[in-house]
Structures are given as C-alpha cells and as structure tokens.
Design an enzyme around this catalytic site. Structure first.
Site, short mmCIF file in Angstrom:
data_model
loop_
_atom_site.label_atom_id
_atom_site.label_comp_id
_atom_site.label_asym_id
_atom_site.label_seq_id
_atom_site.Cartn_x
_atom_site.Cartn_y
_atom_site.Cartn_z
N GLY A 46 -43.99 93.39 50.79
CA GLY A 46 -43.26 92.22 51.26
C GLY A 46 -43.84 90.97 50.64
CD GLN A 51 -47.07 86.12 50.65
OE1 GLN A 51 -46.03 86.69 50.90
NE2 GLN A 51 -48.23 86.76 50.62
CB CYS A 91 -51.52 89.16 53.88
SG CYS A 91 -50.57 87.78 53.22
CG LEU A 92 -49.20 91.20 48.35
CD1 LEU A 92 -47.89 91.00 47.59
CD2 LEU A 92 -50.05 92.27 47.69
CG HIS A 133 -46.93 89.98 57.23
ND1 HIS A 133 -48.26 90.29 57.45
CD2 HIS A 133 -46.91 89.29 56.06
CE1 HIS A 133 -48.99 89.79 56.46
NE2 HIS A 133 -48.19 89.19 55.59
CD GLU A 134 -43.76 89.36 53.79
OE1 GLU A 134 -43.95 88.23 53.31
OE2 GLU A 134 -44.61 90.27 53.71
CG HIS A 137 -46.16 84.77 54.65
ND1 HIS A 137 -47.38 84.20 54.37
CD2 HIS A 137 -46.34 86.11 54.50
CE1 HIS A 137 -48.26 85.15 54.07
NE2 HIS A 137 -47.66 86.32 54.14
NI NI Z 1 -48.47 88.22 53.81
#
Ligand code: NI
Length: 158
Positions: A46, A51, A91-92, A133-134, A137
């Site tokens: 995701g 991001q 998370c990336l 989660h997204e 963000h």
């Molecule tokens: Ni994330």
C-alpha cells in the site's frame, strides 16, 4: 512511468493532511502509475501519495495475491466501519519497525477511479488493515501514532 522517492520518518510532510484532488488529469494518472511502480519496486502492498511527497488524497493498494486487481482510490471517504481487529503492520516510510494496531474488521469506502468515476469498495480482514493504514496517511497519521506496541525488526529473531 518512473520511480519516485519514498519519504521516510523524520520528513515533516508525513504529518501533514493531504488535500482533495479537484481535477483528475493525465498528471494524476501519471502519479498513480508511478506510485504503483514505486510500491511494487520496494515490495510494498500500500502507498499514499504523501509518501512520495504529493499532498493529495490518493492511495494505491496491491496485496500481490493472485487475481487481485490493484486498487487506485482518489478522494476516498469512509462510509461504513464494522467490527475490530488487532494485528501487526509496517510502513514503507518507517523502515525496520512494526506495530500492533487496532483497526476495523470491515471498512467500506467510496472513491473516484483514474477516470473520475465513483466506485465503492468493501475491504475486510487484512485488506481493511491496509486500507485504513493508507487512509490514515491522508490525514497525516502514522501507525506509530496509534500502535499499542512497537517492535524493531531484528535480523537475529528468526
Ligand atoms: Ni504506511
């Protein structure tokens, strides 16, 4: 398509709220393509536009499961939440950590696709975790802001 740089923790942009996309253009579609390519490149499931440094309400998801069509959601809005679950997520933008987070078991959103058409999506189980989660963000919220437990990923562990 092009790879974009993923912003990581310490970058203030991750704490900012994203703005709605007012007009869906070729630039929007280019961003979606780049987000998917970037996410696939680093093995993520995701990614939110913030991001990659773009403060617009756009997210992509691809669980990588067989027959899963990647989700592209522009201006997503939650219309229903149901139940709850608690599971680990990463998370990336936060390398080498994971956290235990409470999420709805089911989340239904409406959003626009890359052609500006509205659609509804019902996410359940793990997909609901990724979706929420997204969505967080887009409001400048990271999972570490709400995790009940956070672990460093330790190479020696396994
Ligand atoms: Ni994330």
């Amino acid at each position: 398509m092009a790879l974009r740089e993923i912003r990581t923790i310490g970058d203030e942009i991750l704490h900012k709220a994203s703005k709605p996309v007012e007009e869906i253009t070729d630039k929007t579609r280019q961003l979606l393509d780049d987000m998917l390519q970037t996410m696939h490149h680093v093995g993520g499931i995701g990614l939110a536009a913030v991001q990659v440094g773009v403060l617009r309400r756009i997210l992509v998801i691809d669980t990588g499961e067989e027959d899963f069509t990647p989700i592209e959601a522009i201006n997503p809005q939650v219309i229903h939440n149901e139940g709850n679950q608690t599971d680990w997520e990463g998370c990336l933008s936060i390398p080498d950590q994971r956290g235990l987070v409470d999420r709805p078991m089911v989340t239904v959103i409406k959003a626009q696709n890359r052609h500006g058409e509205e659609f509804e999506l019902r996410a359940e189980g793990r997909l609901a975790v990724v979706l929420n989660h997204e969505l967080d963000h887009l409001d400048g919220v990271l999972y570490i802001d709400k995790a009940t437990e956070i672990n460093d990923l330790d190479d020696d562990e396994d």
